[in-house]
Design a protein around this motif. Sequence first.
Motif, PDB file in Angstrom:
ATOM      1  N   GLY A 425      62.949  51.119  53.876  1.00 12.63           N
ATOM      2  CA  GLY A 425      63.145  50.241  52.720  1.00 12.63           C
ATOM      3  C   GLY A 425      62.387  48.944  52.913  1.00 12.63           C
ATOM      4  N   PHE A 426      62.739  47.943  52.092  1.00 15.83           N
ATOM      5  CA  PHE A 426      62.076  46.653  52.209  1.00 15.83           C
ATOM      6  C   PHE A 426      62.561  45.904  53.445  1.00 15.83           C
ATOM      7  CE2 PHE A 426      61.619  47.281  47.549  1.00 15.83           C
ATOM      8  CZ  PHE A 426      60.235  47.172  47.476  1.00 15.83           C
ATOM      9  N   SER A 427      61.704  45.067  53.982  1.00 11.82           N
ATOM     10  CA  SER A 427      62.064  44.197  55.094  1.00 11.82           C
ATOM     11  C   SER A 427      63.165  43.243  54.652  1.00 11.82           C
ATOM     12  CB  SER A 427      60.836  43.414  55.547  1.00 11.82           C
ATOM     13  OG  SER A 427      61.196  42.330  56.378  1.00 11.82           O
ATOM     14  N   LYS A 428      64.017  42.850  55.617  1.00 10.31           N
ATOM     15  CA  LYS A 428      65.088  41.904  55.306  1.00 10.31           C
ATOM     16  C   LYS A 428      64.543  40.560  54.846  1.00 10.31           C
ATOM     17  CE  LYS A 428      68.587  43.768  58.482  1.00 10.31           C
ATOM     18  NZ  LYS A 428      69.443  43.471  59.656  1.00 10.31           N
ATOM     19  N   LYS A 429      63.340  40.199  55.310  1.00  9.76           N
ATOM     20  CA  LYS A 429      62.799  38.883  55.022  1.00  9.76           C
ATOM     21  C   LYS A 429      61.928  38.826  53.774  1.00  9.76           C
ATOM     22  CE  LYS A 429      62.888  37.277  59.831  1.00  9.76           C
ATOM     23  NZ  LYS A 429      62.091  36.710  60.957  1.00  9.76           N
ATOM     24  N   SER A 430      61.425  39.982  53.311  1.00  5.25           N
ATOM     25  CA  SER A 430      60.496  39.936  52.185  1.00  5.25           C
ATOM     26  C   SER A 430      60.444  41.274  51.471  1.00  5.25           C
ATOM     27  CB  SER A 430      59.095  39.565  52.678  1.00  5.25           C
ATOM     28  OG  SER A 430      58.142  39.717  51.656  1.00  5.25           O
ATOM     29  N   ASP A 431      60.450  41.215  50.121  1.00  5.32           N
ATOM     30  CA  ASP A 431      60.288  42.444  49.355  1.00  5.32           C
ATOM     31  C   ASP A 431      58.812  42.787  49.166  1.00  5.32           C
ATOM     32  OD1 ASP A 431      59.493  40.535  47.545  1.00  5.32           O
ATOM     33  OD2 ASP A 431      61.027  40.977  46.054  1.00  5.32           O
ATOM     34  N   GLN A 432      57.954  42.064  49.883  1.00  6.08           N
ATOM     35  CA  GLN A 432      56.529  42.390  49.904  1.00  6.08           C
ATOM     36  C   GLN A 432      56.175  43.263  51.099  1.00  6.08           C
ATOM     37  OE1 GLN A 432      54.512  41.290  47.260  1.00  6.08           O
ATOM     38  NE2 GLN A 432      56.571  40.741  46.549  1.00  6.08           N
ATOM     39  N   ASP A 433      57.167  43.473  51.968  1.00  2.00           N
ATOM     40  CA  ASP A 433      56.945  44.281  53.180  1.00  2.00           C
ATOM     41  C   ASP A 433      57.953  45.412  53.262  1.00  2.00           C
ATOM     42  OD1 ASP A 433      54.858  42.636  54.204  1.00  2.00           O
ATOM     43  OD2 ASP A 433      56.354  41.206  54.928  1.00  2.00           O
ATOM     44  N   TYR A 434      57.488  46.540  53.791  1.00  2.63           N
ATOM     45  CA  TYR A 434      58.379  47.647  54.113  1.00  2.63           C
ATOM     46  C   TYR A 434      58.732  47.595  55.597  1.00  2.63           C
ATOM     47  CZ  TYR A 434      58.054  50.364  49.760  1.00  2.63           C
ATOM     48  OH  TYR A 434      58.172  50.803  48.477  1.00  2.63           O
ATOM     49  N   CYS A 435      59.829  48.262  55.952  1.00  2.00           N
ATOM     50  CA  CYS A 435      60.185  48.379  57.360  1.00  2.00           C
ATOM     51  C   CYS A 435      60.655  49.801  57.649  1.00  2.00           C
ATOM     52  CB  CYS A 435      61.270  47.369  57.740  1.00  2.00           C
ATOM     53  SG  CYS A 435      62.886  47.678  56.986  1.00  2.00           S
ATOM     54  N   GLY A 436      60.581  50.155  58.894  1.00  2.32           N
ATOM     55  CA  GLY A 436      61.042  51.464  59.348  1.00  2.32           C
ATOM     56  C   GLY A 436      60.928  51.518  60.854  1.00  2.32           C
ATOM     57  N   ARG A 437      61.480  52.568  61.455  1.00  2.00           N
ATOM     58  CA  ARG A 437      61.480  52.674  62.910  1.00  2.00           C
ATOM     59  C   ARG A 437      60.519  53.761  63.371  1.00  2.00           C
ATOM     60  NH1 ARG A 437      65.572  49.624  64.976  1.00  2.00           N
ATOM     61  NH2 ARG A 437      67.101  48.959  63.435  1.00  2.00           N
ATOM     62  N   ASN A 438      59.917  53.503  64.505  1.00  2.00           N
ATOM     63  CA  ASN A 438      59.047  54.518  65.089  1.00  2.00           C
ATOM     64  C   ASN A 438      59.858  55.446  65.977  1.00  2.00           C
ATOM     65  OD1 ASN A 438      59.501  53.071  67.427  1.00  2.00           O
ATOM     66  ND2 ASN A 438      57.348  52.561  67.807  1.00  2.00           N
ATOM     67  N   ASP A 439      59.175  56.331  66.653  1.00  2.00           N
ATOM     68  CA  ASP A 439      59.824  57.342  67.483  1.00  2.00           C
ATOM     69  C   ASP A 439      60.660  56.712  68.600  1.00  2.00           C
ATOM     70  OD1 ASP A 439      60.061  60.206  68.053  1.00  2.00           O
ATOM     71  OD2 ASP A 439      59.022  59.727  69.918  1.00  2.00           O
ATOM     72  N   GLN A 440      60.229  55.535  69.075  1.00  2.00           N
ATOM     73  CA  GLN A 440      60.934  54.850  70.166  1.00  2.00           C
ATOM     74  C   GLN A 440      62.014  53.891  69.652  1.00  2.00           C
ATOM     75  OE1 GLN A 440      57.487  55.133  70.154  1.00  2.00           O
ATOM     76  NE2 GLN A 440      57.478  56.747  71.691  1.00  2.00           N
TER      77      GLN A 440
END
Length: 476
Positions: A425-440
């Motif tokens: 989803g969107f980053s907590k700090k900005s709706d101009q950025d997405y976030c997600g987790r990598n394999d680690q």
Amino acid sequence: MIDLQLTEKTHDEARQGEALVIDAPEQRNGKKLYIESYGCQMNFADSEIVASILKEDGFTTTGDYKEADVVFINTCSIRENAEQRVRNRLSQFGAEKRRNPKLIVGVLGCMAERLKAKFMEEEKLVDVVVGPDAYRDLPQLLSQAEDGSKAINVLLSREETYADISPVRLNGNGITAFISIMRGCDNMCSFCVVPFTRGRERSRDPYSILAEAQDLYERGYKEVTLLGQNVDSYKWKGADAEEGAPIEVNFAQLLEKVALVSPELRIRFSTSHPKDITDEVLYTIAKYDNICNYIHLPVQSGSSRVLELMNRTYTREWYINRIDAVKRIIPGCAISSDIIAGFCTETEEEHQETLSMMDYVGYDFAFTFSYSERPGTMAARKLTDDIPEEVKKRRLSEILVKQQEWSLRRLQQQVGKTVRILVEGFSKKSDQDYCGRNDQNAMVVFPATKNISPGQYVNVYIERCTSATLLGRLAE
């Protein structure tokens, strides 16, 4: 449609759960439910079970407790400050109860089981107290409370796994979900209340676990986390579903079965125990690309003497052996830990052993705590909490500083590389950025684009990092 919301408080940080809209039950009773959950992922998963049970009883749910007819707090007893936060929250609900005398306030989970009648006697605003194994009894207990009686059920069970209940997914992103594979714990760590509040260990049958994973995948979920107090001790004995022959399934075999649901379904698990994690589990992780290369392996202390006092049933040397196996079989695997500062009689030299263990492993991140004596535990009964608070705080500070150094170092190793992430989803700090987790399990933030949406796997080139986050851009 029903608007569902959950607040989860994990370790020392709190985050507000996202709203989720699901299909309404055919019958409603006109009443609304509000749930808050404190503590571990198991509590979060249990709140989803509670929501499912009461949905079948006609409840809808709300993200605003002032709209609710029933307010539940799903509690944690691991640390003293978690209990204090619950008490503070109950006092806030008390103000609402004075405004609305018909409001039912209930305490669920580990703290409910441990304190039991004390809630009824001292916390006058609590109407319902329900332990982790008694959630099926909630409709009856709520009816009892509506009639003006106090309602309590904290009986522990040797059989209850809630295997037949399809949890209502409360985190709301439709991408990641928890699957509980077992309940309770047989490890009598001297500092821990879980065996007393959640009962003996019992494993859920693999067929129901696989059915839940398959259902989640078909509904569009892309990641599941298998949950248990000690997943490595998962063991189920029963009959083969097709041939009826006796079979036994261990955790490595279960992990493989879930991985085979689909290569597009990413698998995580928590928590592992150093005395039980096997090479078979590690080779299974290495074999399947969709099992994440990340293991949470709590060490608690780097001193063999302190580990013995903690009744962890392994030594410093055994833990190092398991770490060496992880690094040998799964190169690049991320490792996290739990660490307790200032356990009973811990010397300065033993504290230094914990710091040296952190250097040996190089943890990607760690959950760190100063020791908090929990009533009823073996440590409370037999050991003296003799480390001054200022010493605990200083040792914890040194652990935190070292972990921040290692977290930054581990993330810096990924700068300049391209990693595959699942967009959450969107980053907590900005709706101009997405976030997600990598394999680690590292959080990755990158600029959002119109052709990318949550639930997709994307490749991100890592340009820089902070001590907690990787920052990059979509790879060419």
